[in-house]
Structures are given as structure tokens and as C-alpha cells.
Design an enzyme around this catalytic site. Structure first.
Site, PDB file in Angstrom:
ATOM      1  N   PRO A 118       0.851  -1.191   0.000  1.00 39.83           N
ATOM      2  CA  PRO A 118       0.000   0.000   0.000  1.00 39.83           C
ATOM      3  C   PRO A 118       0.888   1.243   0.000  1.00 39.83           C
ATOM      4  O   PRO A 118       1.700   1.420   0.894  1.00 39.83           O
ATOM      5  CB  PRO A 118      -0.786  -0.129   1.313  1.00 39.83           C
ATOM      6  CG  PRO A 118       0.062  -0.991   2.185  1.00 39.83           C
ATOM      7  CD  PRO A 118       0.885  -1.866   1.299  1.00 39.83           C
ATOM      8  N   MET A 119       0.744   2.077  -1.034  1.00 43.65           N
ATOM      9  CA  MET A 119       1.568   3.283  -1.132  1.00 43.65           C
ATOM     10  C   MET A 119       0.688   4.495  -1.395  1.00 43.65           C
ATOM     11  O   MET A 119      -0.098   4.503  -2.352  1.00 43.65           O
ATOM     12  CB  MET A 119       2.609   3.129  -2.251  1.00 43.65           C
ATOM     13  CG  MET A 119       3.659   2.070  -1.979  1.00 43.65           C
ATOM     14  SD  MET A 119       4.824   1.872  -3.359  1.00 43.65           S
ATOM     15  CE  MET A 119       3.828   0.892  -4.496  1.00 43.65           C
TER      16      MET A 119
ATOM     17  N   GLN B  47      -6.334  -0.910   3.679  1.00 36.33           N
ATOM     18  CA  GLN B  47      -5.486  -0.573   4.821  1.00 36.33           C
ATOM     19  C   GLN B  47      -5.952   0.719   5.483  1.00 36.33           C
ATOM     20  O   GLN B  47      -6.212   1.718   4.801  1.00 36.33           O
ATOM     21  CB  GLN B  47      -4.023  -0.412   4.390  1.00 36.33           C
ATOM     22  CG  GLN B  47      -3.092  -0.263   5.600  1.00 36.33           C
ATOM     23  CD  GLN B  47      -1.660   0.034   5.226  1.00 36.33           C
ATOM     24  OE1 GLN B  47      -1.340   1.138   4.815  1.00 36.33           O
ATOM     25  NE2 GLN B  47      -0.776  -0.948   5.395  1.00 36.33           N
TER      26      GLN B  47
ATOM     27  N   CYS C  86       3.872   3.571   8.818  1.00 33.81           N
ATOM     28  CA  CYS C  86       4.153   4.801   8.077  1.00 33.81           C
ATOM     29  C   CYS C  86       5.013   5.742   8.919  1.00 33.81           C
ATOM     30  O   CYS C  86       4.638   6.116  10.031  1.00 33.81           O
ATOM     31  CB  CYS C  86       2.865   5.505   7.678  1.00 33.81           C
ATOM     32  SG  CYS C  86       3.156   7.071   6.817  1.00 33.81           S
TER      33      CYS C  86
ATOM     34  N   LYS D  76       0.769  -4.229   9.006  1.00 37.75           N
ATOM     35  CA  LYS D  76       2.072  -3.894   8.424  1.00 37.75           C
ATOM     36  C   LYS D  76       2.772  -2.937   9.390  1.00 37.75           C
ATOM     37  O   LYS D  76       2.183  -1.937   9.817  1.00 37.75           O
ATOM     38  CB  LYS D  76       1.902  -3.235   7.057  1.00 37.75           C
ATOM     39  CG  LYS D  76       3.251  -2.910   6.383  1.00 37.75           C
ATOM     40  CD  LYS D  76       3.048  -2.498   4.915  1.00 37.75           C
ATOM     41  CE  LYS D  76       4.405  -2.394   4.211  1.00 37.75           C
ATOM     42  NZ  LYS D  76       5.071  -1.118   4.381  1.00 37.75           N
TER      43      LYS D  76
ATOM     44  N   HIS E 294       8.360  -4.239   7.524  1.00 34.68           N
ATOM     45  CA  HIS E 294       9.354  -3.455   6.782  1.00 34.68           C
ATOM     46  C   HIS E 294      10.626  -3.465   7.620  1.00 34.68           C
ATOM     47  O   HIS E 294      10.616  -3.065   8.783  1.00 34.68           O
ATOM     48  CB  HIS E 294       8.867  -2.024   6.558  1.00 34.68           C
ATOM     49  CG  HIS E 294       9.814  -1.201   5.734  1.00 34.68           C
ATOM     50  ND1 HIS E 294       9.480  -0.725   4.490  1.00 34.68           N
ATOM     51  CD2 HIS E 294      11.078  -0.789   5.963  1.00 34.68           C
ATOM     52  CE1 HIS E 294      10.518  -0.050   3.999  1.00 34.68           C
ATOM     53  NE2 HIS E 294      11.494  -0.081   4.878  1.00 34.68           N
TER      54      HIS E 294
ATOM     55  N   ARG F 290       8.248   0.328  -3.741  1.00 33.18           N
ATOM     56  CA  ARG F 290       8.808   1.324  -4.661  1.00 33.18           C
ATOM     57  C   ARG F 290       9.332   0.730  -5.959  1.00 33.18           C
ATOM     58  O   ARG F 290       9.267   1.373  -7.013  1.00 33.18           O
ATOM     59  CB  ARG F 290       9.914   2.113  -3.945  1.00 33.18           C
ATOM     60  CG  ARG F 290       9.384   3.057  -2.876  1.00 33.18           C
ATOM     61  CD  ARG F 290      10.507   3.697  -2.062  1.00 33.18           C
ATOM     62  NE  ARG F 290      11.197   2.727  -1.222  1.00 33.18           N
ATOM     63  CZ  ARG F 290      12.323   2.978  -0.571  1.00 33.18           C
ATOM     64  NH1 ARG F 290      12.903   4.162  -0.691  1.00 33.18           N
ATOM     65  NH2 ARG F 290      12.882   2.061   0.193  1.00 33.18           N
TER      66      ARG F 290
END
Length: 330
Positions: free
Chosen positions: A18-19, A72, A102, A141, A171, A229
Site C-alpha cells: 500500500p503506497m 489498509q 508509516c 504492516k 518493513h 517502490r
């Protein structure tokens, strides 16, 4: 096979991250066509959903061809997270994912995203609230911890699993690192190798080639990889990795024609979903990535980001395809 609730994924699935301002339906559609096994919406503010903010509501749009797909959410208030979980459930995604990773200041300052890493008890309460608000599988996440002195992913993983979280994506950086420096997957491997952990563990961070994907798969033993990315402007990475896993060989690199087709579809689908004007304007950020590596491209890039008429944009793309036919990427 990897299972999340009743969702069945292939062995070692490749997930699209999810970006924000990237993982919208047009981009997800492209990635799905090129091999992504599961995808997520852009992250959605729980407060925005409750306020009925238009931008937040738009992010709830999902389509059957995307499935399995997760939505999300993020936030720092238990009541708002439970309520937003209920709202999300009404559009019937396959799962609800919570963003505790985030690192952006405006999110962290609200006690959300990676800000919650400083208070694992709060993270547990927020997660419980989301689980209470839905019958769908709930996943998370997050990051390794706030900084190198407070890496707490082992505790986080156990406590989230204990309250019913069904998969965890990690991450491999701390919040302090943002997106810089080296990602350290050894922490993810330690979580995966913990005999108490039975939920699926997915790794995220710095996967940008088939070789690295295979190396990390073998070295760290995770259940799958989430790619962010590296997929921007290059949705081919999913099928490239899958082909490399099977054969040890590389697929031919996408040609200029392939890149034009992807950019053309992305633009077309963006206009269909966002409306012509917004679709054209928001597509401008993507052209650099689609045509990265083409020499003497500056003039065409300038045209792409300043042209307003759809028919003119498609004509420019057609010209790019003709002028650079047979171009070989180094």
C-alpha cells in the site's frame, strides 16, 4: 500454499505494498496483470472515513478483478478504528490491514502509523478495536521498532498474533531510518523462526530485482515478499521474479513499446476512475518511472507533463513508441 483466514495464496506470494498516492485502482490493475498475487489500497485515515471525507471514501473503491485485495487503515483512536473497520467491511474487501509502519511526520504526530511503535499496549488496543469491528481477517504492516535502541518486533509479533492478527508484514527498517540506510531482514527471520509464531510473515524493504528476491527468500525463510517502490513505473517486476524463481533465467526486459502500453493503460484507467482532468494531472508523476533509462527523453517528458488533452497525450505516446522502436536498455 499460504493462507490468511479463508484467503488462499500461492506458495511464496508476491504482494503489492500500500503506497500513498500510488496504489490506487488503476495502478493495482496494472500490477495484477503483471503478476501481483495480493494487493492493498492506499492507506486510509480512520478519522477521514468517519468524517466521510471524499478522498478517503474514494480509496474504498475495489474491483473483483483485483481480488484478493485488502484495504489498509490507520489511526490512533480506538473508537475511530473500530468504526472505520465497520465501514471498510461494507465494501467487502478480502481483508482489513492496519498500518503501524508509516514513518511520515504528519501521521506519526497524530499517534498513528509508526508512532504506535512507541506504545505496544496502544497498538494492541487499536488492533483489538479493528478486529472487533469486522468479521474479515485482520493483518498488520509495521516496522522493526522506533529506532535501533528500541527494536521490539519480536514482542509486537507475539502480542498481535495472540489477539487474532492473521498475517504480519514487516518493513525491515526502524521509523528513525524512514526509507534510508540498510534494511535488516535478520530481525524478520528471527520472528519467522520463533516457534510461537504460526501466522504468515511477509518481508518488505529493498526488494528490487529477481536475484535479491530469491536470495532473501532462501536466506530469511519468510512466507512471501511485499514489493513497493520497485513496482512504481515497473509493474513487470512481479512476473520477472516468478519466472526467475522457476527457471533461474531472466525474462526479456520490457521494450519501449511495453512501457508505452503500460503508461497508456495507466492513463486511460486513471481518467476512467478519477475523471479526465484529475486522471491526467495525477498521472504526470508516473512518466519518469515508466521511461527511466531512455536517453535524450527530456523533450518528450516535458510534453507528457504539460499536455492537457487526452488525444494529444496518446499521440505523444505513439510517437515515443515509433521514435524509440528497437531501443535497447543498458
Amino acid at each position: 500454499m499460504v493462507k490468511i483466514g479463508n484467503i488462499e495464496l500461492p506458495e511464496f506470494p508476491l504482494l503489492l505494498a500500500p503506497m500513498e498516492d500510488v496504489s490506487d485502482p488503476p495502478f493495482r490493475r496494472l500490477c495484477k496483470a503483471h503478476g501481483a498475487d495480493m494487493m492493498y489500497s492506499e492507506f486510509i485515515s480512520s478519522e477521514g472515513l468517519i468524517r466521510d471525507a471524499i478522498k478517503s471514501r474514494m480509496k474504498l473503491d475495489i474491483f473483483d478483478y483485483e481480488r484478493p485485495v485488502g484495504i489498509q487503515i490507520f489511526g490512533g483512536d480506538e473508537e475511530a478504528m473500530e468504526m472505520s473497520s465497520k465501514i471498510v467491511s461494507t465494501v467487502k474487501p478480502d481483508l482489513v490491514d492496519i498500518n503501524f509502519g508509516c514513518p511520515v511526520k504528519k501521521v506519526v504526530c497524530k499517534g498513528a502509523g509508526a508512532g504506535v511503535l512507541k506504545d505496544v499496549d496502544l497498538m494492541v488496543r487499536l488492533t483489538k478495536a479493528v478486529i472487533k469491528g469486522t468479521d474479515l481477517p485482520v493483518t498488520v504492516k509495521t516496522r522493526l521498532g522506533w529506532d535501533d535502541n528500541s527494536i521490539n518486533i519480536d514482542e509486537v509479533a507475539e502480542r498481535l498474533q495472540d489477539i487474532g492478527v492473521q498475517a504480519l508484514t514487516i518493513h525491515a527498517r526502524t521509523r528513525a531510518q524512514m526509507y534510508k540506510g540498510h534494511s535488516d531482514w535478520s530481525h524478520i527471520a528471527r520472528v519467522k523462526n520463533n516457534p510461537r509464531i504460526t501466522m504468515s510473515i511477509f518481508g518488505n524493504g529493498d526488494i528490487d530485482s529477481p536475484e535479491k528476491a530469491l536470495k532473501y527468500k532462501n536466506e530469511y525463510g519468510i512466507d512471501g515478499i511485499m514489493i513497493g517502490r520497485a513496482a512504481i513505473g515497473y509493474p513487470w517486476i512481479f512476473n520477472e521474479i516468478k519466472h526467475f524463481f522457476k527457471t533461474g533465467e531472466h525474462l526479456p526486459a520490457p521494450t519501449v513499446g511495453d512501457r508505452v502500453e503500460a503508461a497508456r493503460n495507466h492513463l486511460k484507467w486513471s481518467m476512467e476512475w478519477k475523471g479526465e482532468r484529475l486522471g491526467i494531472v495525477e498521472m504526470r508523476r508516473h512518466y519518469t518511472n515508466y521511461f527511466k533509462g531512455i536517453h535524450s527523453f527530456k523533450e518528450y517528458k516535458q510534453k507528457l507533463v504539460t499536455t492537457d488533452a487526452p488525444e494529444d497525450l496518446f499521440a505523444i505516446m505513439q510517437e515515443i513508441e515509433r521514435v524509440y522502436a528497437g531501443y535497447e536498455f543498458v
